[in-house]
Design a protein around this motif. Structure first.
Motif, PDB file in Angstrom:
ATOM      1  N   THR A 302      -1.509 -33.430  14.930  1.00 61.60           N
ATOM      2  CA  THR A 302      -0.346 -32.594  14.628  1.00 61.60           C
ATOM      3  C   THR A 302      -0.735 -31.515  13.625  1.00 61.60           C
ATOM      4  OG1 THR A 302       0.529 -33.680  12.646  1.00 61.60           O
ATOM      5  CG2 THR A 302       0.993 -34.733  14.780  1.00 61.60           C
ATOM      6  N   ALA A 303       0.214 -30.624  13.364  1.00 58.80           N
ATOM      7  CA  ALA A 303       0.039 -29.590  12.336  1.00 58.80           C
ATOM      8  C   ALA A 303       1.043 -29.790  11.213  1.00 58.80           C
ATOM      9  CB  ALA A 303       0.184 -28.201  12.951  1.00 58.80           C
ATOM     10  N   GLY A 304       1.403 -31.042  10.949  1.00 57.96           N
ATOM     11  CA  GLY A 304       2.379 -31.336   9.912  1.00 57.96           C
ATOM     12  C   GLY A 304       1.928 -31.002   8.508  1.00 57.96           C
ATOM     13  N   PHE A 305       0.637 -30.712   8.359  1.00 60.26           N
ATOM     14  CA  PHE A 305       0.111 -30.323   7.046  1.00 60.26           C
ATOM     15  C   PHE A 305       0.431 -28.867   6.710  1.00 60.26           C
ATOM     16  CE2 PHE A 305      -3.074 -29.961  10.382  1.00 60.26           C
ATOM     17  CZ  PHE A 305      -3.328 -28.601  10.364  1.00 60.26           C
ATOM     18  N   HIS A 306       0.951 -28.115   7.688  1.00 62.21           N
ATOM     19  CA  HIS A 306       1.198 -26.686   7.463  1.00 62.21           C
ATOM     20  C   HIS A 306       2.579 -26.523   6.831  1.00 62.21           C
ATOM     21  CE1 HIS A 306       0.058 -22.527   8.083  1.00 62.21           C
ATOM     22  NE2 HIS A 306       1.278 -22.261   8.543  1.00 62.21           N
ATOM     23  N   GLY A 307       2.630 -26.538   5.513  1.00 65.70           N
ATOM     24  CA  GLY A 307       3.894 -26.627   4.789  1.00 65.70           C
ATOM     25  C   GLY A 307       4.579 -25.307   4.537  1.00 65.70           C
ATOM     26  N   ILE A 308       4.689 -24.460   5.555  1.00 62.20           N
ATOM     27  CA  ILE A 308       5.304 -23.149   5.342  1.00 62.20           C
ATOM     28  C   ILE A 308       6.768 -23.280   4.948  1.00 62.20           C
ATOM     29  CG2 ILE A 308       5.818 -22.891   7.806  1.00 62.20           C
ATOM     30  CD1 ILE A 308       4.932 -20.107   5.238  1.00 62.20           C
ATOM     31  N   ASP A 309       7.475 -24.261   5.480  1.00 60.27           N
ATOM     32  CA  ASP A 309       8.883 -24.457   5.133  1.00 60.27           C
ATOM     33  C   ASP A 309       9.008 -24.728   3.640  1.00 60.27           C
ATOM     34  OD1 ASP A 309      11.634 -24.911   5.381  1.00 60.27           O
ATOM     35  OD2 ASP A 309      11.385 -26.989   5.995  1.00 60.27           O
ATOM     36  N   LEU A 310       8.222 -25.650   3.142  1.00 60.11           N
ATOM     37  CA  LEU A 310       8.267 -25.998   1.722  1.00 60.11           C
ATOM     38  C   LEU A 310       7.813 -24.825   0.864  1.00 60.11           C
ATOM     39  CD1 LEU A 310       9.011 -28.722   0.325  1.00 60.11           C
ATOM     40  CD2 LEU A 310       6.568 -29.074   0.019  1.00 60.11           C
ATOM     41  N   THR A 311       6.725 -24.177   1.266  1.00 54.26           N
ATOM     42  CA  THR A 311       6.194 -23.055   0.497  1.00 54.26           C
ATOM     43  C   THR A 311       7.218 -21.937   0.372  1.00 54.26           C
ATOM     44  OG1 THR A 311       3.941 -23.529   1.218  1.00 54.26           O
ATOM     45  CG2 THR A 311       4.360 -21.323   0.408  1.00 54.26           C
ATOM     46  N   ALA A 312       7.827 -21.565   1.492  1.00 53.17           N
ATOM     47  CA  ALA A 312       8.770 -20.451   1.488  1.00 53.17           C
ATOM     48  C   ALA A 312       9.963 -20.729   0.588  1.00 53.17           C
ATOM     49  CB  ALA A 312       9.240 -20.164   2.912  1.00 53.17           C
ATOM     50  N   HIS A 313      10.446 -21.980   0.586  1.00 57.44           N
ATOM     51  CA  HIS A 313      11.615 -22.273  -0.233  1.00 57.44           C
ATOM     52  C   HIS A 313      11.249 -22.457  -1.706  1.00 57.44           C
ATOM     53  CE1 HIS A 313      13.504 -23.016   3.733  1.00 57.44           C
ATOM     54  NE2 HIS A 313      14.502 -22.434   3.101  1.00 57.44           N
ATOM     55  N   CYS A 314      10.024 -22.894  -1.994  1.00 55.88           N
ATOM     56  CA  CYS A 314       9.559 -22.860  -3.394  1.00 55.88           C
ATOM     57  C   CYS A 314       9.498 -21.419  -3.885  1.00 55.88           C
ATOM     58  CB  CYS A 314       8.184 -23.508  -3.514  1.00 55.88           C
ATOM     59  SG  CYS A 314       8.174 -25.314  -3.480  1.00 55.88           S
ATOM     60  N   ASP A 315       8.963 -20.531  -3.055  1.00 56.96           N
ATOM     61  CA  ASP A 315       8.879 -19.122  -3.427  1.00 56.96           C
ATOM     62  C   ASP A 315      10.266 -18.528  -3.637  1.00 56.96           C
ATOM     63  OD1 ASP A 315       6.133 -19.179  -3.311  1.00 56.96           O
ATOM     64  OD2 ASP A 315       5.963 -18.088  -1.423  1.00 56.96           O
ATOM     65  N   GLN A 316      11.194 -18.863  -2.754  1.00 53.07           N
ATOM     66  CA  GLN A 316      12.546 -18.332  -2.878  1.00 53.07           C
ATOM     67  C   GLN A 316      13.180 -18.754  -4.201  1.00 53.07           C
ATOM     68  OE1 GLN A 316      15.622 -20.095  -0.454  1.00 53.07           O
ATOM     69  NE2 GLN A 316      16.703 -18.152  -0.229  1.00 53.07           N
ATOM     70  N   LEU A 317      12.996 -20.002  -4.574  1.00 47.94           N
ATOM     71  CA  LEU A 317      13.584 -20.480  -5.816  1.00 47.94           C
ATOM     72  C   LEU A 317      12.878 -19.861  -7.024  1.00 47.94           C
ATOM     73  CD1 LEU A 317      15.573 -22.174  -7.351  1.00 47.94           C
ATOM     74  CD2 LEU A 317      14.177 -24.203  -6.896  1.00 47.94           C
ATOM     75  N   THR A 318      11.581 -19.656  -6.926  1.00 53.04           N
ATOM     76  CA  THR A 318      10.853 -18.983  -8.006  1.00 53.04           C
ATOM     77  C   THR A 318      11.424 -17.588  -8.242  1.00 53.04           C
ATOM     78  OG1 THR A 318       8.812 -20.228  -7.637  1.00 53.04           O
ATOM     79  CG2 THR A 318       8.588 -18.095  -8.705  1.00 53.04           C
ATOM     80  N   VAL A 319      11.665 -16.855  -7.158  1.00 54.04           N
ATOM     81  CA  VAL A 319      12.239 -15.512  -7.287  1.00 54.04           C
ATOM     82  C   VAL A 319      13.648 -15.585  -7.878  1.00 54.04           C
ATOM     83  CG1 VAL A 319      13.030 -13.499  -5.992  1.00 54.04           C
ATOM     84  CG2 VAL A 319      10.826 -14.535  -5.452  1.00 54.04           C
ATOM     85  N   ALA A 320      14.440 -16.557  -7.441  1.00 50.66           N
ATOM     86  CA  ALA A 320      15.795 -16.702  -7.976  1.00 50.66           C
ATOM     87  C   ALA A 320      15.761 -16.961  -9.483  1.00 50.66           C
ATOM     88  CB  ALA A 320      16.521 -17.835  -7.258  1.00 50.66           C
ATOM     89  N   LEU A 321      14.831 -17.778  -9.921  1.00 47.92           N
ATOM     90  CA  LEU A 321      14.706 -18.059 -11.353  1.00 47.92           C
ATOM     91  C   LEU A 321      14.213 -16.837 -12.120  1.00 47.92           C
ATOM     92  CD1 LEU A 321      13.188 -21.652 -11.227  1.00 47.92           C
ATOM     93  CD2 LEU A 321      15.479 -21.030 -12.002  1.00 47.92           C
ATOM     94  N   ALA A 322      13.285 -16.101 -11.531  1.00 50.57           N
ATOM     95  CA  ALA A 322      12.790 -14.891 -12.192  1.00 50.57           C
ATOM     96  C   ALA A 322      13.936 -13.904 -12.403  1.00 50.57           C
ATOM     97  CB  ALA A 322      11.670 -14.253 -11.370  1.00 50.57           C
ATOM     98  N   HIS A 323      14.794 -13.758 -11.390  1.00 51.37           N
ATOM     99  CA  HIS A 323      15.942 -12.863 -11.528  1.00 51.37           C
ATOM    100  C   HIS A 323      16.903 -13.381 -12.593  1.00 51.37           C
ATOM    101  CE1 HIS A 323      18.917  -9.910 -10.527  1.00 51.37           C
ATOM    102  NE2 HIS A 323      19.796 -10.818 -10.135  1.00 51.37           N
ATOM    103  N   ALA A 324      17.161 -14.682 -12.594  1.00 52.15           N
ATOM    104  CA  ALA A 324      18.055 -15.258 -13.600  1.00 52.15           C
ATOM    105  C   ALA A 324      17.506 -15.037 -15.006  1.00 52.15           C
ATOM    106  CB  ALA A 324      18.252 -16.751 -13.333  1.00 52.15           C
ATOM    107  N   ALA A 325      16.204 -15.169 -15.163  1.00 47.31           N
ATOM    108  CA  ALA A 325      15.596 -14.964 -16.484  1.00 47.31           C
ATOM    109  C   ALA A 325      15.702 -13.507 -16.915  1.00 47.31           C
ATOM    110  CB  ALA A 325      14.138 -15.408 -16.453  1.00 47.31           C
ATOM    111  N   GLU A 326      15.507 -12.583 -15.983  1.00 42.20           N
ATOM    112  CA  GLU A 326      15.632 -11.164 -16.330  1.00 42.20           C
ATOM    113  C   GLU A 326      17.066 -10.827 -16.748  1.00 42.20           C
ATOM    114  OE1 GLU A 326      12.195  -8.724 -14.008  1.00 42.20           O
ATOM    115  OE2 GLU A 326      14.082  -8.986 -12.934  1.00 42.20           O
ATOM    116  N   VAL A 327      18.041 -11.375 -16.045  1.00 38.42           N
ATOM    117  CA  VAL A 327      19.432 -11.137 -16.411  1.00 38.42           C
ATOM    118  C   VAL A 327      19.741 -11.761 -17.765  1.00 38.42           C
ATOM    119  CG1 VAL A 327      21.829 -11.578 -15.741  1.00 38.42           C
ATOM    120  CG2 VAL A 327      20.153 -10.885 -14.018  1.00 38.42           C
ATOM    121  N   SER A 328      19.186 -12.941 -18.026  1.00 40.60           N
ATOM    122  CA  SER A 328      19.345 -13.592 -19.322  1.00 40.60           C
ATOM    123  C   SER A 328      18.773 -12.725 -20.438  1.00 40.60           C
ATOM    124  CB  SER A 328      18.662 -14.961 -19.303  1.00 40.60           C
ATOM    125  OG  SER A 328      18.647 -15.553 -20.582  1.00 40.60           O
TER     126      SER A 328
END
Length: 468
Positions: A302-328
């Motif tokens: 299988t290709a279950g090791f290809h964690g693009i789903d997890l990676t993309a949502h980690c990245d999305q949350l990182t960006v959300a936090l970066a924006h929250a910190a800038e607004v703070s």
């Protein structure tokens, strides 16, 4: 208990775990079936063949036994810095959860050895960085080596000690070495830990923003719950802000600065991105991540090791936090402005002789600058390894590491804002609504009144340790 682990995976819970007897029976049944399938002699990647570019090499029975152990030894090429103990434990629990699906076809003995390691009070020394492969073979080799009496354990002051003798001797059976290294259980377990952390942080982001809104006497119109129509997450966040701040009969201006007005949208996005990551974590735990996986009576690559789903949502949350910190950080800057607060310049008791909190804002600026450098999409980098056998990666291990750093930095910026909010409250003489006054009381317990300039770094450290 849906995953067979008691208690269920809770990154904040350091209590010993136990695998339900029903789950162990299922593991044993799958193992028996898988051994019968292997006896048929069909080539199974990494079990009776080599790995990567050496998968064309068939292994004898004797070579197979040595091979499973060698898989762990030869791939432990990482080094310090090491994961913190709670993150290392999350990696182990992530591996345990994936084993209980049955896809790995490991023995009950290996499951019990892994449980013993989790409950030992010790954690393996797992490298934070350097997982440049399709999957997580390098960090997992470090994480799982203590199961066979190899590798290193975390000790005090970032030192490590040998794992030899920690557990009773255990010999890996066929398929078990590759099973320990398969998939993305480490990033998944660590991501589950980060989800729990961000949910706690989001509640603090809401409270700190609300306290700032209240102390400057901002118009409450932007937080009307009906303004969240069509977006339940936003409507809930606006309701929270409205309830925390209470009414303001005499706002200082028709419109507060944008950084105050958009607090609901910013924090709602953090909460939404957190839920999206939590959903991705559950998909990773419940899905097929082993390769080869034992599915419906046969081994399947299988290709279950290809964690693009997890990676993309980690990245999305990182960006959300970066924006929250800038607004703070932007709100913090506005809190230093008498035109916004009606208070003294830079929140100094005696402006001029005293500089007030201007340097605290400078720290927040530096912190948000660090955060911006984490927002590059992690998976956008394809590099060949294993002589071309592995020609793309998602770097999910790095993505969750970036997220952990983003959480740390966002907490720092929030601490800077909270210190300024507390000083603004003190200078204004305002009594904040109940829950917010409780937050101020928490701050007062660890931060003395600010009557003059002093090394505010110590105050920020206290806030990060005891309040945030």
């Amino acid at each position: 208990m849906t995953d067979g682990i008691e208690p269920a995976l809770d990154p904040a819970n350091a209590a010993p775990v136990r695998v339900a007897s029903e789950s162990l029976k299922q593991v044993a049944a799958v193992r028996t079936s898988a051994l019968e399938a292997l006896a048929a002699g069909r080539a199974v990647y990494g079990v009776n063949t080599g790995m990567g570019n050496l998968s064309k090499v068939r292994l004898s029975d004797d070579e197979q036994r040595v091979h499973q152990r060698n898989l762990l030894l030869g791939r432990a090429v990482g080094g310090p810095p090491w994961l913190a103990p709670d993150e290392a434990r999350a990696v182990l629990i992530g591996r345990l959860r994936t084993f209980l699906t049955g896809d790995a076809a490991v023995s009950v003995g290996l499951v019990q050895q892994l449980v013993a390691l989790i409950n030992s009070g010790h954690t393996p020394a797992i490298p934070e960085e350097g997982a440049g492969s399709a999957g997580e073979i390098i960090p997992l080799a470090h994480a799982m080596a203590p199961l066979i009496g190899e590798g290193w354990l975390l000790a005090k002051d970032s030192e490590v000690v040998s794992a030899a003798g920690l557990l009773p001797p255990f010999e890996l059976g066929v398929k078990e070495g590759i099973a320990l290294l398969a998939g993305i259980p480490g990033a998944t377990g660590r991501a589950a830990l980060q989800v729990a952390r961000v949910r706690k942080l989001a509640d603090r982001l809401t409270a700190v923003a609300a306290a700032g809104i209240a102390v400057i006497g901002a118009n409450r119109d932007p937080y009307h719950p009906l303004a969240g129509r069509g977006d339940d997450v936003l409507a809930d966040e606006l309701t929270r802000l409205r309830e925390l701040t209470g009414p303001e009969d005499n706002p200082r201006s028709l419109q507060a600065p944008v950084s105050f007005r958009v607090a609901g949208q910013v924090i709602a996005h953090v909460r939404r991105a957190t839920q999206h990551l939590d959903d991705a974590v559950q998909r990773a735990f419940d899905g097929v991540s082993d390769s080869p996986a034992y599915l419906d009576g046969e081994f399947v690559g299988t290709a279950g090791f290809h964690g693009i789903d997890l990676t993309a949502h980690c990245d999305q949350l990182t960006v959300a936090l970066a924006h929250a910190a800038e607004v703070s950080a932007a709100r913090l800057h506005r809190l230093l402005d008498p035109a916004v607060t009606g208070l003294t310049a830079q929140l100094a008791r005696d402006p001029g002789p005293q500089a007030g909190l201007v340097a605290v804002h400078k720290r927040a600026v530096a912190t948000t600058h660090q955060l911006r450098r984490l927002t590059l999409p992690t998976a956008i980098n394809t590099v060949e390894t294993s002589n071309g056998q592995e020609d793309v990666q998602t770097f999910s291990w790095e993505a969750v590491g970036n997220l952990a750093e983003a959480i740390r930095l966002t907490r720092e910026t929030t601490a800077c804002e909270l210190l300024a909010v507390r000083q603004a409250v003190a200078l204004s003489g305002r009594q904040l609504p109940g829950a917010l006054q409780g937050l101020m009381d928490e701050v007062d317990a660890v931060v003395p009144p600010i009557d003059a300039d002093r090394p505010f770094g110590a105050d920020l450290t206290n806030l990060l340790r005891d309040v945030l």
